[in-house]
Design a protein around this motif. Structure first.
Motif, PDB file in Angstrom:
ATOM      1  N   ASP A  94      13.129 -37.185 -34.825  1.00 48.63           N
ATOM      2  CA  ASP A  94      12.891 -36.098 -35.689  1.00 48.63           C
ATOM      3  C   ASP A  94      11.578 -34.977 -35.466  1.00 48.63           C
ATOM      4  O   ASP A  94      10.963 -35.280 -34.427  1.00 48.63           O
ATOM      5  CB  ASP A  94      13.217 -36.180 -36.991  1.00 48.63           C
ATOM      6  CG  ASP A  94      12.274 -36.944 -37.668  1.00 48.63           C
ATOM      7  OD1 ASP A  94      10.985 -37.092 -37.274  1.00 48.63           O
ATOM      8  OD2 ASP A  94      12.513 -37.498 -38.909  1.00 48.63           O
ATOM      9  N   GLU A  95      11.551 -34.059 -36.117  1.00 46.37           N
ATOM     10  CA  GLU A  95      10.199 -33.414 -35.944  1.00 46.37           C
ATOM     11  C   GLU A  95       9.060 -34.029 -36.284  1.00 46.37           C
ATOM     12  O   GLU A  95       7.730 -33.689 -35.818  1.00 46.37           O
ATOM     13  CB  GLU A  95      10.116 -32.035 -36.777  1.00 46.37           C
ATOM     14  CG  GLU A  95      10.373 -32.178 -38.170  1.00 46.37           C
ATOM     15  CD  GLU A  95      11.657 -32.412 -38.889  1.00 46.37           C
ATOM     16  OE1 GLU A  95      12.030 -32.372 -39.823  1.00 46.37           O
ATOM     17  OE2 GLU A  95      12.545 -32.380 -37.959  1.00 46.37           O
ATOM     18  N   ASN A  96       9.011 -35.314 -36.836  1.00 45.60           N
ATOM     19  CA  ASN A  96       7.827 -36.138 -37.156  1.00 45.60           C
ATOM     20  C   ASN A  96       7.874 -37.470 -36.281  1.00 45.60           C
ATOM     21  O   ASN A  96       7.031 -38.363 -36.258  1.00 45.60           O
ATOM     22  CB  ASN A  96       8.078 -36.711 -38.569  1.00 45.60           C
ATOM     23  CG  ASN A  96       7.898 -35.373 -39.451  1.00 45.60           C
ATOM     24  OD1 ASN A  96       7.038 -34.609 -39.464  1.00 45.60           O
ATOM     25  ND2 ASN A  96       8.871 -35.595 -40.576  1.00 45.60           N
ATOM     26  N   LYS A  97       8.605 -37.206 -35.083  1.00 47.54           N
ATOM     27  CA  LYS A  97       8.724 -38.286 -34.069  1.00 47.54           C
ATOM     28  C   LYS A  97       9.171 -39.524 -34.652  1.00 47.54           C
ATOM     29  O   LYS A  97       8.880 -40.678 -34.238  1.00 47.54           O
ATOM     30  CB  LYS A  97       7.278 -38.506 -33.514  1.00 47.54           C
ATOM     31  CG  LYS A  97       6.861 -37.304 -32.588  1.00 47.54           C
ATOM     32  CD  LYS A  97       5.503 -37.556 -31.851  1.00 47.54           C
ATOM     33  CE  LYS A  97       5.201 -36.180 -31.157  1.00 47.54           C
ATOM     34  NZ  LYS A  97       3.952 -36.685 -30.411  1.00 47.54           N
ATOM     35  N   ILE A  98      10.027 -39.409 -35.725  1.00 49.50           N
ATOM     36  CA  ILE A  98      10.692 -40.592 -36.274  1.00 49.50           C
ATOM     37  C   ILE A  98      12.042 -40.916 -35.608  1.00 49.50           C
ATOM     38  O   ILE A  98      12.813 -39.869 -35.478  1.00 49.50           O
ATOM     39  CB  ILE A  98      10.920 -40.641 -37.854  1.00 49.50           C
ATOM     40  CG1 ILE A  98       9.562 -40.221 -38.263  1.00 49.50           C
ATOM     41  CG2 ILE A  98      11.710 -41.831 -38.464  1.00 49.50           C
ATOM     42  CD1 ILE A  98       8.539 -41.413 -38.354  1.00 49.50           C
ATOM     43  N   PRO A  99      12.389 -41.973 -34.936  1.00 49.48           N
ATOM     44  CA  PRO A  99      13.688 -42.108 -34.387  1.00 49.48           C
ATOM     45  C   PRO A  99      14.914 -41.966 -35.384  1.00 49.48           C
ATOM     46  O   PRO A  99      14.844 -42.341 -36.599  1.00 49.48           O
ATOM     47  CB  PRO A  99      13.723 -43.431 -34.051  1.00 49.48           C
ATOM     48  CG  PRO A  99      12.330 -44.018 -33.906  1.00 49.48           C
ATOM     49  CD  PRO A  99      11.528 -43.259 -35.057  1.00 49.48           C
ATOM     50  N   ILE A 100      16.008 -41.250 -34.907  1.00 46.37           N
ATOM     51  CA  ILE A 100      16.964 -40.927 -35.643  1.00 46.37           C
ATOM     52  C   ILE A 100      18.164 -41.865 -35.249  1.00 46.37           C
ATOM     53  O   ILE A 100      18.701 -41.947 -33.852  1.00 46.37           O
ATOM     54  CB  ILE A 100      17.459 -39.327 -35.532  1.00 46.37           C
ATOM     55  CG1 ILE A 100      16.410 -38.516 -35.890  1.00 46.37           C
ATOM     56  CG2 ILE A 100      18.835 -39.230 -36.264  1.00 46.37           C
ATOM     57  CD1 ILE A 100      16.219 -38.688 -37.369  1.00 46.37           C
ATOM     58  N   ALA A 101      18.778 -42.533 -35.918  1.00 46.70           N
ATOM     59  CA  ALA A 101      20.051 -43.311 -35.598  1.00 46.70           C
ATOM     60  C   ALA A 101      21.222 -42.593 -35.465  1.00 46.70           C
ATOM     61  O   ALA A 101      21.553 -41.419 -36.147  1.00 46.70           O
ATOM     62  CB  ALA A 101      20.421 -44.487 -36.766  1.00 46.70           C
ATOM     63  N   PRO A 102      22.283 -42.865 -34.814  1.00 49.17           N
ATOM     64  CA  PRO A 102      23.390 -42.262 -34.466  1.00 49.17           C
ATOM     65  C   PRO A 102      24.405 -42.174 -35.925  1.00 49.17           C
ATOM     66  O   PRO A 102      24.959 -40.992 -35.859  1.00 49.17           O
ATOM     67  CB  PRO A 102      24.308 -43.109 -33.551  1.00 49.17           C
ATOM     68  CG  PRO A 102      23.465 -43.823 -32.647  1.00 49.17           C
ATOM     69  CD  PRO A 102      22.265 -44.156 -33.662  1.00 49.17           C
ATOM     70  N   ASP A 103      24.301 -42.705 -36.694  1.00 50.40           N
ATOM     71  CA  ASP A 103      24.977 -42.622 -37.885  1.00 50.40           C
ATOM     72  C   ASP A 103      24.097 -41.723 -39.031  1.00 50.40           C
ATOM     73  O   ASP A 103      24.692 -41.661 -40.150  1.00 50.40           O
ATOM     74  CB  ASP A 103      25.160 -44.029 -38.608  1.00 50.40           C
ATOM     75  CG  ASP A 103      23.989 -45.053 -38.970  1.00 50.40           C
ATOM     76  OD1 ASP A 103      22.953 -44.509 -38.644  1.00 50.40           O
ATOM     77  OD2 ASP A 103      24.384 -45.945 -39.640  1.00 50.40           O
ATOM     78  N   ASP A 104      22.981 -41.266 -38.687  1.00 51.68           N
ATOM     79  CA  ASP A 104      22.324 -40.545 -39.518  1.00 51.68           C
ATOM     80  C   ASP A 104      22.842 -39.117 -39.698  1.00 51.68           C
ATOM     81  O   ASP A 104      23.433 -38.586 -38.581  1.00 51.68           O
ATOM     82  CB  ASP A 104      20.730 -40.394 -38.811  1.00 51.68           C
ATOM     83  CG  ASP A 104      20.062 -39.520 -40.018  1.00 51.68           C
ATOM     84  OD1 ASP A 104      20.092 -38.198 -40.209  1.00 51.68           O
ATOM     85  OD2 ASP A 104      18.912 -40.126 -40.256  1.00 51.68           O
ATOM     86  N   PRO A 105      22.986 -38.400 -40.713  1.00 47.66           N
ATOM     87  CA  PRO A 105      23.731 -37.039 -40.921  1.00 47.66           C
ATOM     88  C   PRO A 105      22.955 -36.021 -39.956  1.00 47.66           C
ATOM     89  O   PRO A 105      23.789 -35.039 -39.910  1.00 47.66           O
ATOM     90  CB  PRO A 105      23.515 -36.893 -42.413  1.00 47.66           C
ATOM     91  CG  PRO A 105      23.404 -38.141 -43.254  1.00 47.66           C
ATOM     92  CD  PRO A 105      22.387 -39.108 -42.153  1.00 47.66           C
ATOM     93  N   ASN A 106      21.658 -36.245 -39.911  1.00 51.04           N
ATOM     94  CA  ASN A 106      21.069 -35.139 -39.090  1.00 51.04           C
ATOM     95  C   ASN A 106      21.164 -35.457 -37.685  1.00 51.04           C
ATOM     96  O   ASN A 106      20.392 -34.685 -36.785  1.00 51.04           O
ATOM     97  CB  ASN A 106      19.601 -35.156 -39.664  1.00 51.04           C
ATOM     98  CG  ASN A 106      19.695 -34.569 -40.852  1.00 51.04           C
ATOM     99  OD1 ASN A 106      20.073 -33.528 -41.164  1.00 51.04           O
ATOM    100  ND2 ASN A 106      18.797 -35.175 -41.785  1.00 51.04           N
ATOM    101  N   TYR A 107      21.821 -36.527 -37.008  1.00 50.80           N
ATOM    102  CA  TYR A 107      21.924 -37.074 -35.665  1.00 50.80           C
ATOM    103  C   TYR A 107      22.240 -35.599 -34.609  1.00 50.80           C
ATOM    104  O   TYR A 107      21.572 -35.370 -33.836  1.00 50.80           O
ATOM    105  CB  TYR A 107      22.389 -38.294 -35.399  1.00 50.80           C
ATOM    106  CG  TYR A 107      22.314 -38.755 -34.048  1.00 50.80           C
ATOM    107  CD1 TYR A 107      21.324 -39.490 -33.681  1.00 50.80           C
ATOM    108  CD2 TYR A 107      23.377 -38.749 -33.265  1.00 50.80           C
ATOM    109  CE1 TYR A 107      21.221 -40.215 -32.381  1.00 50.80           C
ATOM    110  CE2 TYR A 107      23.389 -39.022 -31.778  1.00 50.80           C
ATOM    111  CZ  TYR A 107      22.482 -39.999 -31.620  1.00 50.80           C
ATOM    112  OH  TYR A 107      22.005 -40.510 -30.324  1.00 50.80           O
ATOM    113  N   GLU A 108      23.292 -35.099 -35.009  1.00 50.84           N
ATOM    114  CA  GLU A 108      23.760 -34.267 -34.291  1.00 50.84           C
ATOM    115  C   GLU A 108      22.750 -32.741 -34.374  1.00 50.84           C
ATOM    116  O   GLU A 108      22.559 -32.118 -33.159  1.00 50.84           O
ATOM    117  CB  GLU A 108      25.098 -33.694 -34.806  1.00 50.84           C
ATOM    118  CG  GLU A 108      26.026 -32.476 -33.979  1.00 50.84           C
ATOM    119  CD  GLU A 108      27.205 -32.105 -34.580  1.00 50.84           C
ATOM    120  OE1 GLU A 108      28.167 -32.988 -34.008  1.00 50.84           O
ATOM    121  OE2 GLU A 108      27.278 -31.090 -35.214  1.00 50.84           O
TER     122      GLU A 108
END
Length: 242
Positions: free
Chosen positions: A132-146
């Motif tokens: 994300d914008e804070n360089k936190i990894p996003i998992a594929p099941d996260d609602p914001n992944y797309e």
């Protein structure tokens, strides 16, 4: 286009991706100093390639990896880039990185698919790193992944062709597995020491991507991930949807 280079190497550092980056840079420089300067004059601009390493019969030994062979697949839509990589690799038999020696063996052309459909199932050849914008990894099941994958894909395409996505991407994870990658780089080592590591949470697996065929083709060739030029985000076509 894709080229595959085979190396004989007995040991690798745990952060071996940076060794491959070093070999690629050295190869480009050996082929053309002018092109090297043009490509790397701005270190913060991503380059038009992605690569994926494969380690044959590897064994972990502390902070080193013993193995029988290293195979590197390099992908790019840029013929000039691949020409200089190929020529540079051909011109040199041996490469060294921090005391490790790589003996270059054969170089072959890899298969590349032509995407004409608006829906493709991709398989990762190297793990996807989406943040994300804070360089936190996003998992594929996260609602914001797309949303974050669209932002990244748009930026990758804009930097390569001067225009971002023709159409927003729809992402459907099929199967993913989390993997934590240990890495390092010169700036990090200088600040924290050679024995310390950066940790990246990334994902391997299958996912369906829907979008404009021209976008899908370029993302297939360029990779879709943060740190593509460091061995993340290389894709292979698993299935083309009708």
């Amino acid at each position: 286009m894709r080229i595959i280079c085979f190396f004989q190497v007995k040991k690798l550092p745990i952060h071996y991706r940076m060794a491959i980056v070093s070999i690629l840079k050295e190869s480009i420089r050996a082929s053309s100093e002018e092109y090297y300067e043009r490509l790397y004059a701005q270190s913060n601009v991503t380059k038009p390639f992605v690569f994926s390493p494969f380690l044959k019969n590897f064994r972990l030994k502390g902070d080193e990896i013993e193995l029988d062979e290293l195979r590197v697949i390099i992908s790019s839509p840029d013929y000039e880039f691949l020409l200089h990589v190929y020529n540079g690799l051909q011109s040199q038999k041996s490469f060294k990185y921090k005391g490790y020696e790589f003996t270059r063996r054969k170089i072959v052309m890899g298969d590349e698919k032509k995407i004409t459909s608006s829906a493709v199932i991709f398989r990762t050849l190297s793990p996807l790193l989406i943040e994300d914008e804070n360089k936190i990894p996003i998992a594929p099941d996260d609602p914001n992944y797309e949303k974050h994958m669209n932002y990244l894909a748009d930026m990758i395409l804009y930097e390569y062709r001067g225009k971002g996505l023709y159409k927003s991407l729809t992402v459907r994870p099929v199967r993913f597995k989390k993997t934590v990658i240990k890495e390092s780089n010169r700036q990090f080592a200088e600040k924290y020491g050679e024995g310390q590591h950066l940790y990246f949470t990334a994902y391997h697996g299958l996912f369906e991507l829907k979008g404009h065929p021209a976008d899908l083709q370029l993302l297939y060739q360029l990779g879709l991930s943060k740190r593509r030029n460091q061995g993340f985000g290389m894709l292979e076509v698993e299935e083309v949807k009708e």
